[in-house]
Design an enzyme around this catalytic site. Structure first.
Site, PDB file in Angstrom:
ATOM      1  N   LEU A  76       0.854  -1.184   0.000  1.00  0.00           N
ATOM      2  CA  LEU A  76       0.000   0.000   0.000  1.00  0.00           C
ATOM      3  C   LEU A  76       0.890   1.233   0.000  1.00  0.00           C
ATOM      4  O   LEU A  76       1.812   1.332   0.819  1.00  0.00           O
ATOM      5  CB  LEU A  76      -0.880   0.043   1.250  1.00  0.00           C
ATOM      6  CG  LEU A  76      -1.821  -1.133   1.498  1.00  0.00           C
ATOM      7  CD1 LEU A  76      -2.507  -0.969   2.844  1.00  0.00           C
ATOM      8  CD2 LEU A  76      -2.841  -1.242   0.385  1.00  0.00           C
ATOM      9  N   CYS A  77       0.627   2.181  -0.891  1.00  0.00           N
ATOM     10  CA  CYS A  77       1.361   3.439  -0.868  1.00  0.00           C
ATOM     11  C   CYS A  77       1.104   4.106   0.480  1.00  0.00           C
ATOM     12  O   CYS A  77      -0.047   4.383   0.842  1.00  0.00           O
ATOM     13  CB  CYS A  77       0.908   4.342  -2.004  1.00  0.00           C
ATOM     14  SG  CYS A  77       1.574   6.012  -1.881  1.00  0.00           S
ATOM     15  N   ILE A  78       2.153   4.355   1.221  1.00  0.00           N
ATOM     16  CA  ILE A  78       2.003   4.870   2.579  1.00  0.00           C
ATOM     17  C   ILE A  78       1.325   6.236   2.609  1.00  0.00           C
ATOM     18  O   ILE A  78       0.479   6.501   3.470  1.00  0.00           O
ATOM     19  CB  ILE A  78       3.346   4.872   3.332  1.00  0.00           C
ATOM     20  CG1 ILE A  78       3.122   5.087   4.825  1.00  0.00           C
ATOM     21  CG2 ILE A  78       4.316   5.873   2.734  1.00  0.00           C
ATOM     22  CD1 ILE A  78       4.349   4.790   5.663  1.00  0.00           C
TER      23      ILE A  78
END
Length: 128
Positions: A76-78
């Protein structure tokens, strides 16, 4: 061939989970490898632990967990995740929240992992 799959759409706005599933099954049947699935923009909602689909609908979290158990990285893109309230334990503490909202088989990570696909996979496939 080695693939990175990018998922940009939310689980409710498109059939991303089903489309990814079909692609992965076809790729594996042909002897290819799935290196990672990177979730960006509203795609990070795929990692939301509190999803509760109706009893007559498939639960995408079950499929993502199966992929993780098959050694496919689920990233997941932080920045996108934290902006949308999808937090792992570390980010929950960092933002002084009381709950962890990401499923445990997803990893919050930076865009470096996304960009890494341009050098370490043969093809990048995007699901919007």
């Amino acid at each position: 061939m080695r693939f990175q799959l990018n998922v940009y759409g939310s689980p409710w706005a498109a059939n991303n989970a089903a489309d990814v599933r079909c692609f992965v099954e076809a790729a594996w049947s042909a002897g290819h490898e799935i290196a990672r699935v990177f979730f960006f923009f509203d795609g990070v909602y795929h990692g939301l632990l509190s999803q509760s689909p109706a009893s007559d609908e498939p639960n995408p979290l079950d499929y993502w967990q199966a992929l993780a158990q098959a050694n496919v990285d689920l990233l997941l893109c932080i920045a996108a995740a934290t902006n949308r309230g999808v937090l792992d334990a570390a980010e929950s503490r960092r933002y002084q929240q009381t709950v962890t909202t990401s499923a445990p088989f997803f990893e919050l990570t930076g865009l470096g992992q996304w960009a890494g696909g341009f050098r370490d996979v043969d093809r990048i496939i995007t699901f919007k």
